[in-house]
Design an enzyme around this catalytic site. Structure first.
Site, PDB file in Angstrom:
ATOM      1  N   TYR A  27       0.832  -1.203   0.000  1.00  0.00           N
ATOM      2  CA  TYR A  27       0.000   0.000   0.000  1.00  0.00           C
ATOM      3  C   TYR A  27       0.870   1.258   0.000  1.00  0.00           C
ATOM      4  O   TYR A  27       2.035   1.249   0.431  1.00  0.00           O
ATOM      5  CB  TYR A  27      -0.937   0.023   1.206  1.00  0.00           C
ATOM      6  CG  TYR A  27      -0.212   0.236   2.522  1.00  0.00           C
ATOM      7  CD1 TYR A  27       0.037   1.529   3.017  1.00  0.00           C
ATOM      8  CD2 TYR A  27       0.242  -0.848   3.278  1.00  0.00           C
ATOM      9  CE1 TYR A  27       0.711   1.716   4.223  1.00  0.00           C
ATOM     10  CE2 TYR A  27       0.916  -0.673   4.457  1.00  0.00           C
ATOM     11  CZ  TYR A  27       1.145   0.616   4.941  1.00  0.00           C
ATOM     12  OH  TYR A  27       1.820   0.809   6.115  1.00  0.00           O
ATOM     13  N   PHE A  37       2.295   9.521   3.936  1.00  0.00           N
ATOM     14  CA  PHE A  37       2.651   9.325   5.343  1.00  0.00           C
ATOM     15  C   PHE A  37       3.173   7.911   5.629  1.00  0.00           C
ATOM     16  O   PHE A  37       3.746   7.666   6.678  1.00  0.00           O
ATOM     17  CB  PHE A  37       1.463   9.652   6.264  1.00  0.00           C
ATOM     18  CG  PHE A  37       0.260   8.763   6.060  1.00  0.00           C
ATOM     19  CD1 PHE A  37       0.179   7.512   6.652  1.00  0.00           C
ATOM     20  CD2 PHE A  37      -0.805   9.199   5.282  1.00  0.00           C
ATOM     21  CE1 PHE A  37      -0.934   6.705   6.465  1.00  0.00           C
ATOM     22  CE2 PHE A  37      -1.919   8.381   5.088  1.00  0.00           C
ATOM     23  CZ  PHE A  37      -1.992   7.136   5.683  1.00  0.00           C
ATOM     24  N   ASP A  38       2.970   7.004   4.685  1.00  0.00           N
ATOM     25  CA  ASP A  38       3.461   5.626   4.926  1.00  0.00           C
ATOM     26  C   ASP A  38       3.462   4.855   3.603  1.00  0.00           C
ATOM     27  O   ASP A  38       2.683   5.152   2.691  1.00  0.00           O
ATOM     28  CB  ASP A  38       2.573   4.919   5.956  1.00  0.00           C
ATOM     29  CG  ASP A  38       3.244   3.647   6.495  1.00  0.00           C
ATOM     30  OD1 ASP A  38       4.453   3.458   6.262  1.00  0.00           O
ATOM     31  OD2 ASP A  38       2.541   2.847   7.157  1.00  0.00           O
ATOM     32  N   ILE A  57      -7.428  -0.587  11.116  1.00  0.00           N
ATOM     33  CA  ILE A  57      -8.437   0.441  11.313  1.00  0.00           C
ATOM     34  C   ILE A  57      -9.720  -0.036  10.630  1.00  0.00           C
ATOM     35  O   ILE A  57      -9.683  -0.804   9.665  1.00  0.00           O
ATOM     36  CB  ILE A  57      -7.974   1.803  10.756  1.00  0.00           C
ATOM     37  CG1 ILE A  57      -7.602   1.693   9.278  1.00  0.00           C
ATOM     38  CG2 ILE A  57      -6.814   2.359  11.584  1.00  0.00           C
ATOM     39  CD1 ILE A  57      -7.203   3.010   8.621  1.00  0.00           C
ATOM     40  N   TYR A  83      -8.299   7.083  12.375  1.00  0.00           N
ATOM     41  CA  TYR A  83      -7.697   7.358  13.680  1.00  0.00           C
ATOM     42  C   TYR A  83      -8.451   8.435  14.456  1.00  0.00           C
ATOM     43  O   TYR A  83      -7.966   8.906  15.490  1.00  0.00           O
ATOM     44  CB  TYR A  83      -6.233   7.732  13.500  1.00  0.00           C
ATOM     45  CG  TYR A  83      -5.412   6.564  12.963  1.00  0.00           C
ATOM     46  CD1 TYR A  83      -4.997   5.549  13.812  1.00  0.00           C
ATOM     47  CD2 TYR A  83      -5.102   6.481  11.616  1.00  0.00           C
ATOM     48  CE1 TYR A  83      -4.256   4.481  13.322  1.00  0.00           C
ATOM     49  CE2 TYR A  83      -4.368   5.408  11.107  1.00  0.00           C
ATOM     50  CZ  TYR A  83      -3.948   4.405  11.969  1.00  0.00           C
ATOM     51  OH  TYR A  83      -3.240   3.354  11.488  1.00  0.00           O
ATOM     52  N   PHE A 100      -5.569   5.363   0.649  1.00  0.00           N
ATOM     53  CA  PHE A 100      -4.678   4.190   0.512  1.00  0.00           C
ATOM     54  C   PHE A 100      -4.783   3.625  -0.905  1.00  0.00           C
ATOM     55  O   PHE A 100      -5.887   3.372  -1.403  1.00  0.00           O
ATOM     56  CB  PHE A 100      -5.042   3.088   1.516  1.00  0.00           C
ATOM     57  CG  PHE A 100      -4.693   3.415   2.929  1.00  0.00           C
ATOM     58  CD1 PHE A 100      -3.433   3.133   3.436  1.00  0.00           C
ATOM     59  CD2 PHE A 100      -5.640   4.024   3.769  1.00  0.00           C
ATOM     60  CE1 PHE A 100      -3.112   3.445   4.749  1.00  0.00           C
ATOM     61  CE2 PHE A 100      -5.321   4.335   5.073  1.00  0.00           C
ATOM     62  CZ  PHE A 100      -4.054   4.048   5.578  1.00  0.00           C
TER      63      PHE A 100
END
Length: 538
Positions: A27, A37-38, A57, A83, A100
C-alpha cells in the site's frame, strides 16, 4: 463515508477476501493533498494481517473485503473509520481523511488445505505416487500473485526427492500424492503447510502462499524390482536365455516420461553382451534372462538396479530406465554345431568324410531369419573339399556324414563361424548362422595324407618312366606331364577339388629333397616307402 475505487480487477478471481482471512498486501498511504505518510514499498515487505479481527483500522477492515489477489483498490477512509479525533502523534493529525492505494498480493485462511488442480493426465496411469516413493519432477514456483520465486526448468535439472517422509514442505508432500508420470498439476499451499511465518530466509517471505506448477517425470520405490512386460513372444521358442549366454539385441532406451536417451537402431548395430556376468547394469542382466530369439519385451529398471544416484551421460541421476528390446540371437560359448536332418534319401550308404569333394546348395540366414546369402540366387552350387578349412569350422562339421540328396539345417555358433568380427558388410560380429543345405554331388577323396594314388599296380621302373630323356634327373615339367597322363588314362587319381598345378608342385617339392629343382633316383621314393622310413610328407 468509506470510498472504494476498484482501479484494476484481474480477469480471474477464484477467491475474494472474507472476514477471518489472512492477507498480504502492498500500500501507499497519503493525505488528500497527496502528502505520503506511509508505504510498505519503502520497507520492502508486504503488510501482513488478519481481516475483520480488529487488527486494522475499521475502514481498511471493510475496504479489503471482497478483494481479489492482484486487484488494486483506491480507498478513502474518513476519520471516524480511521484514527478519529486523536490521530497518531507525529504521523496522522486529528480528524484526518486517509487515502490508501492497495495491491493485494496474497490471501489465505487458517482452515485452508492444499489445493490440487490437475490440468493434464496421461491416458495410461499404471502407477501413482505413494508415501515413501522417490520422484523426479520439474516445477515453477510462484506466489499467489504470479511472481516467480524458483524454477527447476531454469536450472535444467529435476527436483529429486522422497515423498511423505519429511524431505519436503508438508503441503508438497501432500500435493504430489496420487500423481502419474507425465501428469501436470498446480499445487497451491497455504503458508502454515509451507514455510510459515518466517519464510525460507531467502526468496520466500513469511506467511506466503505458494503455487507450484509441477510435471512428474519419474517415480519409483526403493523396494521396486525389475518389471518385464512381454510385447511379442514367438510361437516357437525352443530355447530361452540363461546365465552365461551371449546375446545380440536391439533396443530403444527411454526415461519413464518417454525421453529417448539411447538406441542401438540409430547406430545400426546390435548390442552384444554376456548375460548374468555383470557386463551390463544389474537390471538388464536380470531382464535379459529367459528370452527367446525374436522376442520383444519391455524392461523397466529402477535406478538402484540401473545407474543409481549419479546417472551417466544423458541419463540423469535416480532415473528409472525403460528398455524396449528385440532379441536377434543368442548362444553359449559351450555350444557346438546343431544339425537337423530335414530329408534323407532311402539309399544313403555313401556318407561324406574329410577329403571328399562336395557340391551343395545353401541358404544362409541369421537366427532371426535375416537372409545373408544363397547359392540359389547365384544359380550355381558351392564346391569345397571337406575338412580342409575351405569353409568355417562349423560348416566343415555340419557337412560330415551327409549323403547325396540329403537336406539338413546346420546352426553354427559364432566361435565356430565368423567369430566376434564377422564379415564386414555381410555377417555381423558374434552372429549365430543358420544354413539350410542340400548336398547335390559327392566325389570321394583320397586317404588322409595322400594327394595322388594309383588305381593299379605301380611300375617297378617308375623313375625311369618319368625320366623321359633318361638323363637321371626329373624336372617339374617332366613330373607334371607324367602325372597328367596317369590321371587321363585312369591309372592314377588326384585328390578332388584341388588345383592340379598346386598338387603336382607340392608332390614334386616333397621329392626334391635337396631343393635344387631336380629329382634324382636317390631322392625319389613312394609314399609307402616314406612311411617305412618314418617320414610324414604328402
Amino acid at each position: 463515508e468509506l470510498g472504494v475505487e476498484r482501479r484494476f480487477v484481474p480477469e480471474s478471481c477464484p477467491r475474494a477476501v472474507r472476514p477471518g482471512d489472512f492477507v498480504r498486501y502492498h500500500y501507499l498511504g497519503a493525505f488528500p493533498d497527496g502528502t505520503r505518510f506511509d508505504s510498505s514499498y519503502d520497507r520492502g515487505s508486504t503488510f501482513n494481517v488478519f481481516v475483520g479481527k480488529g487488527q486494522l483500522i475499521a475502514g481498511m477492515d471493510q475496504a479489503l473485503v471482497g478483494m481479489c489477489v492482484n486487484e488494486r483498490r483506491f480507498v478513502k477512509i474518513p476519520p471516524k473509520l480511521a484514527y478519529g479525533s486523536e490521530g497518531v502523534p507525529g504521523v496522522i493529525p486529528p480528524n484526518a481523511v486517509l487515502h490508501f492505494d492497495v495491491l493485494l498480493i496474497d490471501l489465505w485462511n487458517s482452515k485452508d488445505e492444499v489445493q490440487v488442480q490437475t490440468y493434464f493426465k496421461p491416458e495410461k496411469c499404471p502407477r501413482t505416487v505413494q508415501v515413501s516413493d522417490f520422484v523426479r519432477y520439474h516445477y515453477n514456483g510462484t506466489f499467489l500473485d504470479g511472481t516467480l520465486f524458483d524454477s527447476s526448468h531454469n536450472r535444467m535439472r529435476t527436483y529429486d526427492t522422497y515423498v511423505g517422509i519429511g524431505w519436503l514442505i508438508p503441503g508438497m508432500d501432500q500435493g504430489l500424492l496420487g500423481m502419474c508420470v507425465g501428469e501436470k498439476r498446480i499445487i497451491t499451499i497455504p503458508p502454515f503447510l509451507a514455510y510459515g511465518e518466517d519464510g525460507d530466509g531467502k526468496e520466500i517471505p513469511g506467511q506466503a502462499s505458494l503455487v507450484f506448477d509441477v510435471v512428474l517425470l519419474d517415480l519409483h520405490n526403493p523396494k521396486d524390482g525389475v518389471v518385464i512386460e512381454n510385447q511379442l513372444v514367438p510361437e516357437s521358442c525352443e530355447r530361452r536365455s540363461q546365465t552365461g549366454d551371449f546375446l545380440r539385441y536391439h533396443y530403444n532406451g527411454t526415461l519413464l516420461d518417454g525421453t529417448l536417451f539411447d538406441s542401438s537402431y540409430s547406430r545400426n548395430h546390435t548390442y552384444d553382451t554376456y548375460v548374468g556376468k555383470g557386463y551390463v547394469i544389474a537390471g538388464m542382466d536380470e531382464g535379459l534372462l529367459g528370452v527367446c530369439t525374436g522376442e520383444k519385451r519391455r524392461i523397466i529398471i529402477p535406478p538402484h538396479l540401473g545407474y543409481g544416484e549419479e546417472g551417466r551421460g544423458k541419463i540423469p541421476g535416480s532415473a528409472v530406465l525403460v528398455f524396449d528390446i528385440h532379441v536377434v540371437d543368442f548362444h553359449n560359448p559351450s555350444d557346438s554345431v546343431s544339425i537337423t536332418v530335414n530329408y534323407k534319401p532311402s539309399n544313403c550308404t555313401v556318407l561324406s568324410k574329410k577329403g571328399d569333394y562336395l557340391k551343395y546348395h545353401y541358404n544362409a540366414s541369421l537366427l532371426d531369419g535375416t537372409l545373408l546369402d544363397s547359392t540359389h540366387s547365384l544359380g550355381k552350387t558351392y564346391n569345397i573339399v571337406l575338412g580342409f578349412g575351405q569353409v568355417v569350422l562349423g560348416m566343415d562339421m555340419g557337412l560330415q556324414d551327409m549323403c547325396v540328396g540329403e537336406r539338413r539345417t546346420v546352426v553354427i555358433p559364432p566361435h565356430l563361424g565368423y567369430g566376434e568380427d564377422g564379415v564386414e558388410g555381410e555377417v555381423p560380429g558374434s552372429a549365430v548362422l543358420v544354413f539350410d543345405i542340400e548336398l547335390l554331388e559327392l566325389v570321394s577323396g583320397l586317404p588322409e595324407g595322400y594327394m595322388f594314388v594309383w588305381n593299379g599296380e605301380v611300375s617297378p621302373n617308375l623313375f625311369e618312366e618319368i625320366d623321359q630323356n633318361h638323363d637321371g634327373e626329373v624336372l617339374l615339367e617332366e613330373f607334371s606331364e607324367y602325372i597328367q597322363t596317369q590321371v587321363d588314362t585312369g591309372k592314377g587319381k588326384l585328390a578332388p577339388g584341388f588345383d592340379f598345378e598346386k598338387i603336382v608342385k607340392n608332390m614334386f617339392t616333397n621329392q626334391d629333397r635337396d631343393g635344387n629343382g631336380k629329382v634324382t633316383a636317390e631322392e625319389f621314393k613312394l609314399k609307402d616307402q616314406e612311411a617305412k622310413e618314418e617320414h610324414d610328407e604328402l
